[in-house]
Write a protein that holds these residues in place. Sequence first.
Motif, PDB file in Angstrom:
ATOM      1  N   GLU A 331       0.898  -1.159   0.000  1.00 29.37           N
ATOM      2  CA  GLU A 331       0.000   0.000   0.000  1.00 29.37           C
ATOM      3  C   GLU A 331       0.936   1.207   0.000  1.00 29.37           C
ATOM      4  O   GLU A 331       1.547   1.545   1.007  1.00 29.37           O
ATOM      5  CB  GLU A 331      -0.889  -0.009   1.248  1.00 29.37           C
ATOM      6  CG  GLU A 331      -1.609   1.295   1.556  1.00 29.37           C
ATOM      7  CD  GLU A 331      -2.561   1.751   0.462  1.00 29.37           C
ATOM      8  OE1 GLU A 331      -3.253   0.910  -0.108  1.00 29.37           O
ATOM      9  OE2 GLU A 331      -2.591   2.964   0.184  1.00 29.37           O
ATOM     10  N   LYS A 332       1.109   1.786  -1.155  1.00 32.29           N
ATOM     11  CA  LYS A 332       2.112   2.841  -1.292  1.00 32.29           C
ATOM     12  C   LYS A 332       1.461   4.111  -1.822  1.00 32.29           C
ATOM     13  O   LYS A 332       0.674   4.069  -2.760  1.00 32.29           O
ATOM     14  CB  LYS A 332       3.210   2.379  -2.261  1.00 32.29           C
ATOM     15  CG  LYS A 332       4.450   3.257  -2.247  1.00 32.29           C
ATOM     16  CD  LYS A 332       5.519   2.649  -3.151  1.00 32.29           C
ATOM     17  CE  LYS A 332       6.784   3.464  -3.133  1.00 32.29           C
ATOM     18  NZ  LYS A 332       7.758   2.972  -4.119  1.00 32.29           N
ATOM     19  N   THR A 333       1.793   5.209  -1.189  1.00 30.52           N
ATOM     20  CA  THR A 333       1.312   6.503  -1.652  1.00 30.52           C
ATOM     21  C   THR A 333       2.517   7.407  -1.836  1.00 30.52           C
ATOM     22  O   THR A 333       3.407   7.423  -0.983  1.00 30.52           O
ATOM     23  CB  THR A 333       0.365   7.135  -0.607  1.00 30.52           C
ATOM     24  OG1 THR A 333      -0.586   6.161  -0.219  1.00 30.52           O
ATOM     25  CG2 THR A 333      -0.364   8.331  -1.175  1.00 30.52           C
ATOM     26  N   GLY A 334       2.547   8.109  -2.912  1.00 26.98           N
ATOM     27  CA  GLY A 334       3.688   8.987  -3.173  1.00 26.98           C
ATOM     28  C   GLY A 334       3.273  10.394  -3.522  1.00 26.98           C
ATOM     29  O   GLY A 334       2.112  10.656  -3.846  1.00 26.98           O
ATOM     30  N   TYR A 335       4.234  11.274  -3.423  1.00 21.58           N
ATOM     31  CA  TYR A 335       3.999  12.670  -3.796  1.00 21.58           C
ATOM     32  C   TYR A 335       5.305  13.234  -4.326  1.00 21.58           C
ATOM     33  O   TYR A 335       6.361  13.010  -3.732  1.00 21.58           O
ATOM     34  CB  TYR A 335       3.538  13.471  -2.574  1.00 21.58           C
ATOM     35  CG  TYR A 335       3.457  14.951  -2.815  1.00 21.58           C
ATOM     36  CD1 TYR A 335       2.625  15.456  -3.808  1.00 21.58           C
ATOM     37  CD2 TYR A 335       4.208  15.849  -2.069  1.00 21.58           C
ATOM     38  CE1 TYR A 335       2.554  16.821  -4.042  1.00 21.58           C
ATOM     39  CE2 TYR A 335       4.126  17.215  -2.293  1.00 21.58           C
ATOM     40  CZ  TYR A 335       3.307  17.690  -3.287  1.00 21.58           C
ATOM     41  OH  TYR A 335       3.237  19.032  -3.522  1.00 21.58           O
ATOM     42  N   GLU A 337       7.285  16.675  -6.328  1.00 20.22           N
ATOM     43  CA  GLU A 337       7.331  18.025  -6.907  1.00 20.22           C
ATOM     44  C   GLU A 337       8.596  18.097  -7.756  1.00 20.22           C
ATOM     45  O   GLU A 337       9.656  17.652  -7.325  1.00 20.22           O
ATOM     46  CB  GLU A 337       7.436  19.082  -5.804  1.00 20.22           C
ATOM     47  CG  GLU A 337       6.193  19.248  -4.986  1.00 20.22           C
ATOM     48  CD  GLU A 337       6.417  20.176  -3.799  1.00 20.22           C
ATOM     49  OE1 GLU A 337       7.510  20.773  -3.681  1.00 20.22           O
ATOM     50  OE2 GLU A 337       5.497  20.288  -2.987  1.00 20.22           O
ATOM     51  N   GLN A 352       4.830  21.978 -12.647  1.00 21.22           N
ATOM     52  CA  GLN A 352       3.671  21.161 -12.277  1.00 21.22           C
ATOM     53  C   GLN A 352       3.636  19.898 -13.117  1.00 21.22           C
ATOM     54  O   GLN A 352       3.595  19.967 -14.348  1.00 21.22           O
ATOM     55  CB  GLN A 352       2.382  21.949 -12.532  1.00 21.22           C
ATOM     56  CG  GLN A 352       2.221  23.197 -11.684  1.00 21.22           C
ATOM     57  CD  GLN A 352       1.856  22.883 -10.239  1.00 21.22           C
ATOM     58  OE1 GLN A 352       1.652  21.720  -9.881  1.00 21.22           O
ATOM     59  NE2 GLN A 352       1.791  23.901  -9.419  1.00 21.22           N
ATOM     60  N   PRO A 359      -4.182  13.106 -13.717  1.00 26.53           N
ATOM     61  CA  PRO A 359      -4.163  12.829 -12.267  1.00 26.53           C
ATOM     62  C   PRO A 359      -3.895  11.370 -11.951  1.00 26.53           C
ATOM     63  O   PRO A 359      -3.174  11.054 -11.012  1.00 26.53           O
ATOM     64  CB  PRO A 359      -5.576  13.243 -11.816  1.00 26.53           C
ATOM     65  CG  PRO A 359      -6.019  14.246 -12.815  1.00 26.53           C
ATOM     66  CD  PRO A 359      -5.392  13.836 -14.118  1.00 26.53           C
ATOM     67  N   THR A 363      -0.646  10.078  -9.814  1.00 22.06           N
ATOM     68  CA  THR A 363      -0.727   9.278  -8.590  1.00 22.06           C
ATOM     69  C   THR A 363       0.182   8.053  -8.688  1.00 22.06           C
ATOM     70  O   THR A 363       0.904   7.724  -7.752  1.00 22.06           O
ATOM     71  CB  THR A 363      -2.184   8.816  -8.369  1.00 22.06           C
ATOM     72  OG1 THR A 363      -3.014   9.973  -8.374  1.00 22.06           O
ATOM     73  CG2 THR A 363      -2.357   8.085  -7.063  1.00 22.06           C
ATOM     74  N   ASP A 396      11.481  16.463  -5.585  1.00 21.41           N
ATOM     75  CA  ASP A 396      11.184  16.329  -4.159  1.00 21.41           C
ATOM     76  C   ASP A 396      10.148  15.221  -4.061  1.00 21.41           C
ATOM     77  O   ASP A 396       8.957  15.462  -4.255  1.00 21.41           O
ATOM     78  CB  ASP A 396      10.568  17.641  -3.653  1.00 21.41           C
ATOM     79  CG  ASP A 396      11.509  18.389  -2.747  1.00 21.41           C
ATOM     80  OD1 ASP A 396      12.450  17.776  -2.236  1.00 21.41           O
ATOM     81  OD2 ASP A 396      11.286  19.593  -2.555  1.00 21.41           O
ATOM     82  N   PHE A 398       8.382  11.970  -2.042  1.00 23.91           N
ATOM     83  CA  PHE A 398       8.148  11.300  -0.765  1.00 23.91           C
ATOM     84  C   PHE A 398       7.206  10.129  -0.995  1.00 23.91           C
ATOM     85  O   PHE A 398       6.333  10.198  -1.856  1.00 23.91           O
ATOM     86  CB  PHE A 398       7.495  12.256   0.245  1.00 23.91           C
ATOM     87  CG  PHE A 398       8.291  13.501   0.508  1.00 23.91           C
ATOM     88  CD1 PHE A 398       9.220  13.557   1.532  1.00 23.91           C
ATOM     89  CD2 PHE A 398       8.121  14.622  -0.292  1.00 23.91           C
ATOM     90  CE1 PHE A 398       9.954  14.699   1.766  1.00 23.91           C
ATOM     91  CE2 PHE A 398       8.856  15.773  -0.070  1.00 23.91           C
ATOM     92  CZ  PHE A 398       9.768  15.813   0.959  1.00 23.91           C
ATOM     93  N   ALA A 399       7.371   9.099  -0.213  1.00 28.98           N
ATOM     94  CA  ALA A 399       6.434   7.981  -0.326  1.00 28.98           C
ATOM     95  C   ALA A 399       6.249   7.333   1.038  1.00 28.98           C
ATOM     96  O   ALA A 399       7.158   7.347   1.874  1.00 28.98           O
ATOM     97  CB  ALA A 399       6.945   6.960  -1.329  1.00 28.98           C
ATOM     98  N   ALA A 400       5.060   6.816   1.250  1.00 24.94           N
ATOM     99  CA  ALA A 400       4.778   6.036   2.466  1.00 24.94           C
ATOM    100  C   ALA A 400       4.414   4.634   2.019  1.00 24.94           C
ATOM    101  O   ALA A 400       3.632   4.461   1.083  1.00 24.94           O
ATOM    102  CB  ALA A 400       3.636   6.660   3.249  1.00 24.94           C
ATOM    103  N   LEU A 401       5.002   3.652   2.659  1.00 25.96           N
ATOM    104  CA  LEU A 401       4.790   2.262   2.263  1.00 25.96           C
ATOM    105  C   LEU A 401       4.222   1.468   3.433  1.00 25.96           C
ATOM    106  O   LEU A 401       4.791   1.469   4.527  1.00 25.96           O
ATOM    107  CB  LEU A 401       6.132   1.665   1.799  1.00 25.96           C
ATOM    108  CG  LEU A 401       6.141   0.217   1.327  1.00 25.96           C
ATOM    109  CD1 LEU A 401       5.224   0.036   0.128  1.00 25.96           C
ATOM    110  CD2 LEU A 401       7.544  -0.207   0.950  1.00 25.96           C
TER     111      LEU A 401
END
Lengths: 449, 372
Positions: A331-335, A337, A352, A359, A363, A396, A398-401
């Motif tokens: 379950e990975k979410t990233g962001y 820039e 951007q 979108p 994602t 830049d 970031f990700a949460a796993l």
Amino acid sequence: MAAGMIRFLAKGWVTEIYLRPRFHFPYTGFEWIHPWPDAWMHIHFVLLSVLALMLAVGFCYRAAAILFSLGFAYVELIDQTAYLNHYYLVSLFSGLLIFLPAHRAWSVDAWRKPSLERDAVPACVLHLLRFQIAVVYVFAGLAKLNSDWLLRAEPLRIWLAARSDLVLAGPWLQEEWVAYAGSWFGALYDLTIVFFLLRRRTRPAAFLAVIVFHVATWMLFNIGMFPWIMIASSTLFLAPDWPRRFLSACAVITRRLTSGGRWSHRIGALARPVACPRMTVLRRPQLAAALLVAYVAVQVLLPLRPYLLNTGYPAWSYRGFNCAWQVMVAEKTGYVEFHARDPDTGWSARVQASRYVSPRQETLMAQDPFLIRELARHIAQDLQAQGHPRVEVFADAFAALNGNPSRRLIDPNVNLAGEASSDWILPWVTQVTTNSVATSRSVPTIVEK
Amino acid sequence: MNRSFSLLRSAWAVASISLVLTAQCLSAQPAPSDKNFSREAMLRSLAQKVIVPGYASLAGNCRALADDIEQFNATPTQDSLDRAHGHWKAALEAADSLRCYQTGPVADRQFISTFNYWQTIPSRIEGIVRKPLPAFDQAFLDNEGATVKGLYAIEYLLFDRRGGQPGEPPEAAKALELLSASPRRREYLAALARDVADKAAQLSKDWSATGLQSAAEKFAAGGQASLNLLVNQLTQSLETTLQNHLNFALALPTPVDRQLNRIKGSRSGTSLQSVVVALEGVDKFYRGEHGLGLHDSLNRVNPAVATRVQDKLTAAIAAARSIGEPLERAVVDKRAALETAVKEAHDLEVLFKVDLPSALGVTITFTSGDGD
């Protein structure tokens, strides 16, 4: 697959995934593949659906298999963000069908040309298909043997809690022990189900488990056609004559219901073996064996990449993640820039991503460092054309796993538009997470609209 | 016969055992680790303790603003104008605290621009008040676009004109003088205030209604879909606050005083207030205003992330407050404080875009650059 293609069209995914984005993430070596213009892409999917039906009924089988395989592979190769494990499985199966004699019985081709008809095919054909399914299950099981899955019940805990509004089962899904039980059972199921399906004594219970497991995953998770593909594929593990025995049983039931009517005779006739020559092994056995060994080796080695090459946590770095049956382990979410800088003029700007990608693409791209680098290079090309010949692009990201605190995914000081250094993806384990999010490399910059 | 009987008996036995087991499963509901918490309870609590009071406050302040403007029109004095200023700021604060959740009746009724669209066009407003006709009734307002009505059109008429801003009459002017000199200007102001008050009252009524089809009930019953939407909206609000307000002010080329019309709320001196209140609005949804909030949901599945988000929200609000003066002034003389606020807001944005959805299984739809 015919239904799958229609579903794809009906949900508007052809437009969403292939037509709307201005930029696609091609696979290396396949940059020359682009989507058809507008209506032609829709027609492509309609034709794939027709070809899938032709394959199912065995009409112009060989041509249908070749065209479906090429057509489906084309669709899959357009954009990496469209990758799904079960689409990869469909690509492999459709590729295999080109070479396999799946039209030699109960097909329109065999009905039109009886000399094609055979009562049996070489056992290696069945073993090859079973091997393909076994690879999916076993490697999916191996991928689950990690601390997140076994010791934290992640990501299942997150996914089950998100379905806690289900009637009856909902309250249970919030329970921690349910997540742990599900995780351990899931890993055990993936690792062992093939062996239980192969053993005659355990086969009925194992097949029932396949149905229950996949129907449960279909109800709980948004995983599209995957459960149905796996249930249908698992019938390959039943005794090879099960379709005939099934039809015989149908004939008996029909006879009882209709007091021996025309239909029961027809079904009974279909179930009876046909008197026809046995099918010999393929025409060029050495070549066939070599191809078979090569295929099997590739299918085993590809999923072994993360383990053999020591690429770290594949779900984090995406090294060896795709085509490796890393099914439902992240379950990975990233962001991300993007920041561009022209060292000659001192010009800098935040770019951007939405200028280039949809979108949905954004994602998915934000989770995958290789796709981030791909877009960074495209941004650099675009800015070079706008008069910044030596532009540098930084990310830049970031990700949460699996519910862990977010970490930096990419070294923010690496120019992604330049030559790739080996350590541009920051490793999962060495990063210290603190209560503070790592700060962005440069604020503020003008936001490019 | 015996065989059939035996089969029947086995079938009965299997059916009975299955029935008993099913009944056991259904009756033995698992004991939740936090007895007060469920997603539906959290959403219901947010509706009752955050959204409903928020719209009630908006309705009350907008009505008070409309009344103040009626009184001002009757006796145009500095005192009555100051009272209207006070209630306009209070109405804006109520609107800003709800800016992070722009779904439900406010979207269905297409009222979002009434309370949030701030890029009014002064020349068009001046054109409207200069013409002797038509009457400023509801039909007239319904035909006009967002650039000449709503809370920020009232701001333009109610506060002093600075002059020298693009799109405005060149000379500076006192609002009191402009309004006193033009009955038509006062009429338009009153019509705008009535329109805003009526819309706010309608929204408050929608949210406080009861029944299965009421907005609050639909929000609570929405389950994961409501949660997805809420997290997406909060994230979008943070992104807008950071990029279009804090970072935007910082990136403005000098001299800033020639570009005040590009900063939201600069006419009324509320540019910082809007930022702080928008962040506090997110905080209300996160903490739940003495009820259940997103923090409770997150805390159950991932206490570390819950604490991290809570601490970062506190830090971001504190950093924004510490700017201490409107953004258009802070960008000149408190740049360091503004930069700190940008950094804190950016960290918070990352947590909302990455950690929070990952922990809650929420699907995030990025809208970067969409603006407000």
